[in-house]
Design a protein around this motif. Structure first.
Motif, mmCIF file in Angstrom:
data_model
loop_
_atom_site.group_PDB
_atom_site.id
_atom_site.type_symbol
_atom_site.label_atom_id
_atom_site.label_comp_id
_atom_site.label_asym_id
_atom_site.label_seq_id
_atom_site.Cartn_x
_atom_site.Cartn_y
_atom_site.Cartn_z
ATOM 1 N N ALA A 71 106.504 35.917 28.047
ATOM 2 C CA ALA A 71 105.516 37.006 28.023
ATOM 3 C C ALA A 71 105.287 37.569 29.423
ATOM 4 N N ARG A 72 105.128 36.657 30.412
ATOM 5 C CA ARG A 72 104.734 37.122 31.729
ATOM 6 C C ARG A 72 105.916 37.579 32.572
ATOM 7 N N PHE A 73 107.039 36.865 32.448
ATOM 8 C CA PHE A 73 108.164 37.124 33.362
ATOM 9 C C PHE A 73 109.449 37.525 32.640
ATOM 10 N N ILE B 485 84.625 44.367 37.525
ATOM 11 C CA ILE B 485 84.329 45.579 38.284
ATOM 12 C C ILE B 485 84.086 46.708 37.285
ATOM 13 N N PRO B 486 82.936 47.384 37.364
ATOM 14 C CA PRO B 486 82.611 48.404 36.354
ATOM 15 C C PRO B 486 83.690 49.494 36.252
ATOM 16 N N GLY B 487 83.961 49.881 35.014
ATOM 17 C CA GLY B 487 84.837 51.022 34.783
ATOM 18 C C GLY B 487 86.325 50.718 34.823
ATOM 19 N N SER B 488 86.710 49.454 34.876
ATOM 20 C CA SER B 488 88.137 49.142 34.921
ATOM 21 C C SER B 488 88.722 49.156 33.510
ATOM 22 N N VAL B 489 90.034 49.415 33.435
ATOM 23 C CA VAL B 489 90.776 49.292 32.181
ATOM 24 C C VAL B 489 91.251 47.854 32.083
ATOM 25 N N ARG B 490 90.976 47.161 30.971
ATOM 26 C CA ARG B 490 91.309 45.743 30.876
ATOM 27 C C ARG B 490 92.549 45.497 30.033
ATOM 28 N N ILE B 491 93.617 45.053 30.685
ATOM 29 C CA ILE B 491 94.862 44.704 29.987
ATOM 30 C C ILE B 491 95.342 43.367 30.534
ATOM 31 N N PRO B 492 95.190 42.259 29.782
ATOM 32 C CA PRO B 492 95.651 40.966 30.301
ATOM 33 C C PRO B 492 97.127 41.032 30.704
ATOM 34 N N LEU B 493 97.471 40.344 31.778
ATOM 35 C CA LEU B 493 98.816 40.424 32.348
ATOM 36 C C LEU B 493 99.901 40.225 31.303
ATOM 37 N N ASP B 494 99.728 39.223 30.448
ATOM 38 C CA ASP B 494 100.806 38.915 29.505
ATOM 39 C C ASP B 494 100.976 39.982 28.430
ATOM 40 N N GLU B 495 100.009 40.922 28.341
ATOM 41 C CA GLU B 495 100.172 42.046 27.401
ATOM 42 C C GLU B 495 100.714 43.290 28.084
ATOM 43 N N HIS B 519 99.687 40.699 41.806
ATOM 44 C CA HIS B 519 100.980 40.967 42.452
ATOM 45 C C HIS B 519 102.089 41.072 41.408
ATOM 46 N N THR B 520 102.096 40.144 40.461
ATOM 47 C CA THR B 520 103.102 40.191 39.396
ATOM 48 C C THR B 520 102.959 41.494 38.603
ATOM 49 N N ALA B 521 101.724 41.881 38.302
ATOM 50 C CA ALA B 521 101.482 43.128 37.566
ATOM 51 C C ALA B 521 101.950 44.339 38.367
ATOM 52 N N ALA B 522 101.662 44.303 39.677
ATOM 53 C CA ALA B 522 102.052 45.437 40.525
ATOM 54 C C ALA B 522 103.576 45.578 40.569
ATOM 55 N N ARG B 523 104.282 44.439 40.630
ATOM 56 C CA ARG B 523 105.752 44.490 40.645
ATOM 57 C C ARG B 523 106.275 45.082 39.340
#
Lengths: 554, 554
Positions: A71-73, B485-495, B519-523
């Motif tokens: 899922a993650r990688f 943090i108010p107003g953020s979009v929430r998407i768990p990394l594994d999704e 960092h993983t999400a940004a990549r």
């Protein structure tokens, strides 16, 4: 054009670090991880603590699962699969599904071998004797915990290295009676004799039955028989004898091994085949103290080298710094004692014929005037020619971790021993001293280097006295009453200057409790024209050496 | 020919280290130590802990006495004596006996000045108001303990630096109600705002009344009045405002001061007069981060420089290595929190206009799967041009001392920030992690240096969002529920990888709890073509910055 494919053999420390780094560097790459066992990325260093119950949650040992890694990688992780062969010509491996026996061929662009180690050869009789388990996998600890839970009262641990000592501590923590059978004269080979003395005392203080200079000859239906002939009843044997690098696949693929027996790799973790990398405990490293090839089996190195191999594959070797030689820095808790080592031991330097200078100190972890200061013993090995740090050993309690890291880093960055005196280290009374333990080591090293003091080692004392030296104990009467070296002349330091007691003309050896007042006394006597040496590490090092020497003759 | 005479002015850290080293190097030399106060060689860093009762034995603060120093080191120690003038032409000092007023002239061959600091200017009204004491001498703590023991219930501490915070903790430990009055917006200036956030919380959690951005206008018969106009009843004021170097004697002798206001010395601690050395808190040092002149008032440096001055006097400067620039590494316990800093803060780099790159991490002191892991916050300041470490800050609990020493040593030996990833540090589950906190810092620094990741600082977030960036929180729903943090979009990394949630086209800022999953999400998002930055240090750094920002507006 299809995406490149990297196949990784082995899904624990080195392999999994390589896999996740590869993904963060290259989102398109196909990454397949083949793992023989049922688990990947588990906390292998935590296994002994799960046996002891300090780690209670089995799930916490399983850091990642094939599903979470997908899922993650986007990793293709295949557990219970084994690579049976590598065809380097066609860049193909054959993979067997261990559940079904089915085989499949897979092409690769690059291959990373991270197979780890193989267990020691089975103990004779283990097929029909009491249970014998290694401490290498989740399956191992499940079996051990099951045996212990079904009424076991006595366990035998074979091998007094890292895993063996961790096993001893954790079994004792569960209330199991433990016998440690160790081939060497003293446990934990990286420690020299006088540094291992406190470890022997700690094990005995916790009722561990120590069988040194012995080994298990065979396992029986009720226990074991040792080489010495002793027969011991027991319910379980934990085989913690040193593992060997798993090089079978590499050898079959025609990849050369190094002198140490590990897979030979360059500073970018490439084998002789530039398409095949190897990392982790199966590979050969370069020893930082000697520059020679060596096996250094540390989880930290496996992780780091896995990551570097990924960098080399995606970014190219020109963009990656070569791996540094390994200092093998290590730390271990044995009941209330903390043991740490880095670099070469005195025993190893002697065996190699490497010139060396030794310093022993016994500082406290923080300022003596602040409550709760704990004493530690430090030993430093120095190259006389260039004052380079060759190794260090520390045995104590609080603060050992911090000092071994500072010494390890000094060794890695080439800080000469004398310059340890000049390092700026964090100080407030609860944490250290204005002259930190590491600074003090540097002061002693500096005095030795400059010829300001001459020292004598604990094991050289008898010979010096036989050759006519007089031993002078400059400690206080209270310290002398608590234990002294037989036959010494006792003159407290503060009385030495007044010259009330006449001293013999011949050579003198002075000593105090730890070496510091001995140094002051040696300087004073030297200025008065005496031929004098200071007993390095003082009474405490001498006494620890004595414990160890007695420890090897049970 | 008579023996040379060295006179040392000041008998605490620097002066006494010089005196005892001189004796060990030269048994014939005449060594005279002149000390204004009644005690020499006392544990000045222990004074606050004696006030709090953690150090109970007053005698343990008195490490040496004039008598013990005479017996062991043949030192001529004159307490309650003051040097009133130096005549450099005739190499003579005038010494006044403070008990009798009698004066005497003494010749010197070499003179070592180690006068330390002078207290801050007296608070207005302190002559007839409630008692005001500094925390500098045994006499000070005797007076404070006497006042506290006679029924005091409320104390005011002026100054939130080292001594001030130690005083606050120790007064609270005795059950005294404490108000801390600090001129700055946040306590402990070496920490940047988001790192000081947890300190503010810790002080408030222990019921300390914090008066920030304020100062004592005057002391009254019943308490104090602050600049803000607030009047506070109290029984005692402890004046812990920053001390200044005691340069009066040096100035009167015509010795130049440096830009920092400390006595100017060369790398061998010589003043402009080669017969006069100066060491300790009164002297100017060179700052390791900037190379500029600075005051760095640390007991460790005073001790080391005193010893080096002795070496230079006896062995000659050619035989002594020059003093290194000072990193000013420091550590402090504030209740259950440990604070440590080394080198430059971000605030200082900004003020100086020095280019810098920032990394925040939140590692644990040991492997997460082993019980009792404690989280710490680390901040690293890096020079973008050459990856040099400019400074570091750590706030946490166990293991902070070890990591600040490693970072300090890395800074002292020139280890680039990226190479922190490659350091070998001691690991076993009770002590660390296979990827140590320091290695992790190096990984982030390496990713920044290589352009593999772009980060955004906590204080840049509002501006980025105002400019149109969308904030994506990749944490788990449980983490989000605990604070977001108010107003953020929430998407768990594994999704995120599955692409179920459509993302806006504009610039993105991602964040997780500490920065790693971010960092993983940004990549991943970067590979998918997005313009993305990772919020450095994640939610925890942002929240600490928010606490600090709110903390300055009471």
């Amino acid at each position: 054009m299809t995406a490149p494919r990297t196949i990784i053999v082995g899904g624990v420390a080195g392999g999994m670090s390589a896999a996740t780094r590869l993904r963060r560097l290259d989102d398109d790459r196909e990454i397949i991880v083949i793992e023989r066992g049922p688990h990947v990325s588990f906390a292998s260093c935590g296994l002994p603590y799960y046996v002891g119950g300090e780690i209670q949650d089995r799930a916490s040992l399983l850091v990642q699962t094939p599903e979470s890694l997908r899922a993650r990688f986007a990793l293709d992780v295949r557990v219970r699969h084994e690579v049976v062969s590598v065809d380097r010509q066609t860049r193909t491996i054959r993979v067997r599904d261990l559940a079904t026996g089915a085989e499949e061929a897979l092409d690769y662009d690059t291959l990373i071998l991270s197979p780890g180690t193989v267990p020691p050869a089975p103990l004779t009789g283990s097929e029909d004797g009491i249970p014998v388990a290694t401490l290498r996998t989740i399956g191992d600890v499940d079996r051990i915990v099951e045996t212990l839970s079904s009424g076991a009262t006595h366990a035998i641990v074979a091998g007094g290295g890292f895993i063996g000592l961790e096993a001893v501590e954790n079994l004792a923590r569960r209330g199991i009676r433990v016998t440690l059978v160790h081939r060497g004269a003293l446990p934990f080979r990286p420690l020299d004799a006088e540094m291992a003395g406190p470890v022997v005392e700690e094990l005995r203080a916790h009722d561990v039955d120590l069988r040194l200079s012995d080994a298990i000859a065979r396992v029986t239906e009720t226990g074991v028989v040792l080489d010495s002939g002793d027969a011991l009843d027991a319910d379980l044997v934990i085989d913690a004898r040193g593992p060997r690098p798993d090089t079978a696949l590499a050898v079959a693929a025609g990849l050369p091994l190094g002198h140490s027996g590990g897979i030979a790799v360059d500073a970018w973790h490439r084998t002789s085949d530039p398409r095949i990398f190897a990392v982790g405990d199966a590979t050969e490293k370069t020893d930082a103290a000697s520059g020679a090839a060596a096996l250094v089996t540390m989880a930290g190195l496996a992780n780091r080298h896995g990551r570097s191999a990924a960098d080399a594959i995606v970014l190219g070797v020109d963009a990656v710094e070569p791996a540094e030689p390994a200092t093998g820095v290590a730390i271990l808790r044995v009941f209330d004692l903390v043991i740490a080592t880095v670099g070469a031991s005195e025993a190893r330097l002697r065996a190699e014929g490497t010139p060396h200078r030794i310093v022993h100190t016994h500082p406290t972890d923080h300022a003596g005037y602040f409550p709760g200061a704990e004493r530690m013993a430090i030993k430093l090995m120095i190259a006389p020619a260039d004052d380079r740090i060759l190794g260090a050993q520390i045995v104590g309690g609080r603060g050992v971790d911090r000092r071994i890291d500072v010494l390890s880093l000094a060794m890695q960055t080439g800080v000469p021993a004398s310059r340890l005196s000049r390092l700026e280290l964090a100080y407030a009374p609860p944490f250290g001293a204005a002259k930190d333990a590491v600074n003090q080591l540097g002061y002693v090293a500096d005095n030795l280097r400059g010829g300001l003091t001459r020292t004598l080692q604990w094991h050289e004392l008898d010979a010096a006295r036989e050759a006519g030296a007089t031993l002078i104990d400059v400690r206080s009467p209270a310290e002398v009453a608590a234990g002294a070296i037989p036959g010494s002349v006792r003159i407290p330091l503060d009385e030495l200057r007044s010259g009330g007691t006449p001293l013999p003309k011949g050579p003198l050896v002075v000593h105090c409790q730890v070496g510091q007042r001995g140094h002051t006394a040696a300087r004073l006597l030297s200025a008065a024209g005496h031929d004098v040496r200071n007993l390095d590490g003082g009474y405490l090092t001498w006494a620890a050496g004595r414990t160890a020497t007695e420890g090897i003759r049970p």
